[in-house]
Design a protein around this motif. Structure first.
Motif, PDB file in Angstrom:
ATOM      1  N   MET A   1       0.852  -1.175   0.000  1.00 36.33           N
ATOM      2  CA  MET A   1       0.000   0.000   0.000  1.00 36.33           C
ATOM      3  C   MET A   1       0.894   1.232   0.000  1.00 36.33           C
ATOM      4  N   LYS A   2       0.580   2.159  -0.885  1.00 35.14           N
ATOM      5  CA  LYS A   2       1.313   3.420  -0.961  1.00 35.14           C
ATOM      6  C   LYS A   2       0.341   4.569  -0.754  1.00 35.14           C
ATOM      7  N   LEU A   3       0.619   5.378   0.253  1.00 32.67           N
ATOM      8  CA  LEU A   3      -0.211   6.546   0.516  1.00 32.67           C
ATOM      9  C   LEU A   3       0.009   7.584  -0.567  1.00 32.67           C
ATOM     10  N   ARG A   4      -1.080   8.215  -0.993  1.00 30.71           N
ATOM     11  CA  ARG A   4      -0.999   9.244  -2.021  1.00 30.71           C
ATOM     12  C   ARG A   4      -1.268  10.637  -1.440  1.00 30.71           C
ATOM     13  N   TYR A   5      -2.265  10.728  -0.543  1.00 28.57           N
ATOM     14  CA  TYR A   5      -2.565  12.008   0.102  1.00 28.57           C
ATOM     15  C   TYR A   5      -3.353  11.758   1.377  1.00 28.57           C
ATOM     16  N   ILE A   6      -3.386  12.782   2.217  1.00 25.97           N
ATOM     17  CA  ILE A   6      -4.229  12.771   3.408  1.00 25.97           C
ATOM     18  C   ILE A   6      -4.915  14.129   3.498  1.00 25.97           C
ATOM     19  N   ARG A   7      -6.187  14.085   3.860  1.00 28.38           N
ATOM     20  CA  ARG A   7      -6.970  15.317   4.031  1.00 28.38           C
ATOM     21  C   ARG A   7      -7.547  15.280   5.441  1.00 28.38           C
ATOM     22  N   LEU A   8      -7.331  16.356   6.178  1.00 26.57           N
ATOM     23  CA  LEU A   8      -7.818  16.467   7.553  1.00 26.57           C
ATOM     24  C   LEU A   8      -8.767  17.650   7.649  1.00 26.57           C
ATOM     25  N   ILE A   9      -9.863  17.458   8.357  1.00 26.75           N
ATOM     26  CA  ILE A   9     -10.770  18.562   8.653  1.00 26.75           C
ATOM     27  C   ILE A   9     -11.008  18.571  10.155  1.00 26.75           C
ATOM     28  N   ASN A  10     -10.570  19.632  10.803  1.00 27.71           N
ATOM     29  CA  ASN A  10     -10.769  19.863  12.242  1.00 27.71           C
ATOM     30  C   ASN A  10     -10.213  18.737  13.115  1.00 27.71           C
ATOM     31  N   PHE A  11      -9.140  18.095  12.679  1.00 23.99           N
ATOM     32  CA  PHE A  11      -8.527  16.999  13.430  1.00 23.99           C
ATOM     33  C   PHE A  11      -7.417  17.550  14.310  1.00 23.99           C
ATOM     34  N   LYS A  12      -7.632  17.513  15.614  1.00 26.49           N
ATOM     35  CA  LYS A  12      -6.663  17.947  16.620  1.00 26.49           C
ATOM     36  C   LYS A  12      -6.114  19.344  16.299  1.00 26.49           C
ATOM     37  N   GLN A  13      -4.816  19.489  16.042  1.00 29.69           N
ATOM     38  CA  GLN A  13      -4.234  20.810  15.778  1.00 29.69           C
ATOM     39  C   GLN A  13      -4.627  21.391  14.429  1.00 29.69           C
ATOM     40  N   PHE A  14      -5.188  20.579  13.560  1.00 33.99           N
ATOM     41  CA  PHE A  14      -5.434  20.988  12.181  1.00 33.99           C
ATOM     42  C   PHE A  14      -6.821  21.605  12.040  1.00 33.99           C
ATOM     43  N   TYR A  15      -6.862  22.932  12.030  1.00 35.98           N
ATOM     44  CA  TYR A  15      -8.113  23.691  11.932  1.00 35.98           C
ATOM     45  C   TYR A  15      -8.560  23.761  10.477  1.00 35.98           C
ATOM     46  N   GLY A  16      -9.838  23.568  10.252  1.00 37.08           N
ATOM     47  CA  GLY A  16     -10.366  23.636   8.887  1.00 37.08           C
ATOM     48  C   GLY A  16      -9.852  22.470   8.059  1.00 37.08           C
ATOM     49  N   GLU A  17      -9.755  22.674   6.767  1.00 39.46           N
ATOM     50  CA  GLU A  17      -9.292  21.616   5.862  1.00 39.46           C
ATOM     51  C   GLU A  17      -7.810  21.779   5.561  1.00 39.46           C
ATOM     52  N   GLN A  18      -7.060  20.713   5.733  1.00 39.32           N
ATOM     53  CA  GLN A  18      -5.632  20.686   5.442  1.00 39.32           C
ATOM     54  C   GLN A  18      -5.356  19.443   4.597  1.00 39.32           C
ATOM     55  N   ILE A  19      -4.544  19.596   3.564  1.00 38.98           N
ATOM     56  CA  ILE A  19      -4.225  18.478   2.666  1.00 38.98           C
ATOM     57  C   ILE A  19      -2.710  18.367   2.535  1.00 38.98           C
ATOM     58  N   ALA A  20      -2.215  17.129   2.595  1.00 33.39           N
ATOM     59  CA  ALA A  20      -0.795  16.861   2.368  1.00 33.39           C
ATOM     60  C   ALA A  20      -0.686  15.744   1.342  1.00 33.39           C
ATOM     61  N   ASP A  21       0.159  15.944   0.353  1.00 36.90           N
ATOM     62  CA  ASP A  21       0.412  14.932  -0.664  1.00 36.90           C
ATOM     63  C   ASP A  21       1.675  14.165  -0.303  1.00 36.90           C
ATOM     64  N   PHE A  22       1.664  12.868  -0.551  1.00 39.91           N
ATOM     65  CA  PHE A  22       2.831  12.034  -0.347  1.00 39.91           C
ATOM     66  C   PHE A  22       3.522  11.840  -1.697  1.00 39.91           C
ATOM     67  N   SER A  23       4.813  11.678  -1.682  1.00 40.52           N
ATOM     68  CA  SER A  23       5.562  11.469  -2.909  1.00 40.52           C
ATOM     69  C   SER A  23       5.130  10.169  -3.573  1.00 40.52           C
ATOM     70  N   THR A  24       4.912  10.236  -4.874  1.00 42.88           N
ATOM     71  CA  THR A  24       4.551   9.041  -5.640  1.00 42.88           C
ATOM     72  C   THR A  24       5.579   8.753  -6.737  1.00 42.88           C
ATOM     73  N   GLU A  25       6.657   9.523  -6.746  1.00 43.39           N
ATOM     74  CA  GLU A  25       7.705   9.329  -7.760  1.00 43.39           C
ATOM     75  C   GLU A  25       8.522   8.085  -7.432  1.00 43.39           C
ATOM     76  N   PRO A  26       8.802   7.234  -8.418  1.00 47.97           N
ATOM     77  CA  PRO A  26       9.549   5.998  -8.147  1.00 47.97           C
ATOM     78  C   PRO A  26      10.949   6.240  -7.577  1.00 47.97           C
ATOM     79  N   ASP A  27      11.625   7.298  -8.024  1.00 45.49           N
ATOM     80  CA  ASP A  27      12.988   7.548  -7.543  1.00 45.49           C
ATOM     81  C   ASP A  27      13.039   8.563  -6.396  1.00 45.49           C
ATOM     82  N   LEU A  28      11.920   9.162  -6.050  1.00 47.79           N
ATOM     83  CA  LEU A  28      11.828  10.097  -4.920  1.00 47.79           C
ATOM     84  C   LEU A  28      10.642   9.666  -4.065  1.00 47.79           C
ATOM     85  N   ASN A  29      10.748   8.502  -3.437  1.00 48.80           N
ATOM     86  CA  ASN A  29       9.587   7.890  -2.801  1.00 48.80           C
ATOM     87  C   ASN A  29       9.544   8.045  -1.286  1.00 48.80           C
TER      88      ASN A  29
END
Length: 132
Positions: A1-29
């Motif tokens: 399993m490879k994570l691609r992104y995570i989206r948080l809404i009002n989760f603990k310290q994360f106010y509102g909507e926050q999105i983080a992308d994970f690297s999906t490049e084969p050589d920068l993984n």
């Protein structure tokens, strides 16, 4: 399993909507999250566990962001949402867990929890998986 992104809404310290992308490049993984103590690195790890497995929120304080609770009207419901996009065996999935809180005085009373899992079909359409 490879994570691609995570989206948080009002989760603990994360106010509102926050999105983080994970690297999906084969050589920068590798994706690195760094920051000062208390900025949410452990909370990000907890969000992944909570979304995928429904665990990790026991004894760690409230999931609902404090500012969200302060701004909520008495009796209103506020959601905590964690969405994770991932790829497994060449199939893309989206997992989402939502927990609702109702404001009562200065407190957030937990309510129902919803979990959904879907996959992206060959046409790019999101298809719900029943009984995930």
């Amino acid at each position: 399993m490879k994570l691609r992104y995570i989206r948080l809404i009002n989760f603990k310290q994360f106010y509102g909507e926050q999105i983080a992308d994970f690297s999906t490049e084969p050589d920068l993984n590798v994706t690195v999250f760094h920051g000062l103590n208390g900025t949410g690195k452990t909370s990000l790890f907890m969000a992944i566990n909570w979304c995928l497995y429904g665990i990790g929120d026991e004894g760690t304080g409230e999931l609902l962001n404090k500012q969200t609770l302060e701004e909520a009207l008495e009796g209103s419901r506020s959601p905590v949402v964690v969405t994770i996009g991932f790829k497994h065996n060449k199939v893309e999935y989206i997992a989402e867990r939502v927990k609702y809180f109702t404001k009562t005085g200065e407190n957030a009373n937990p309510g129902e929890i919803e979990f959904s899992l879907s996959h992206i079909d060959r046409l790019g359409q999101q298809q719900m998986i029943s009984n995930p």
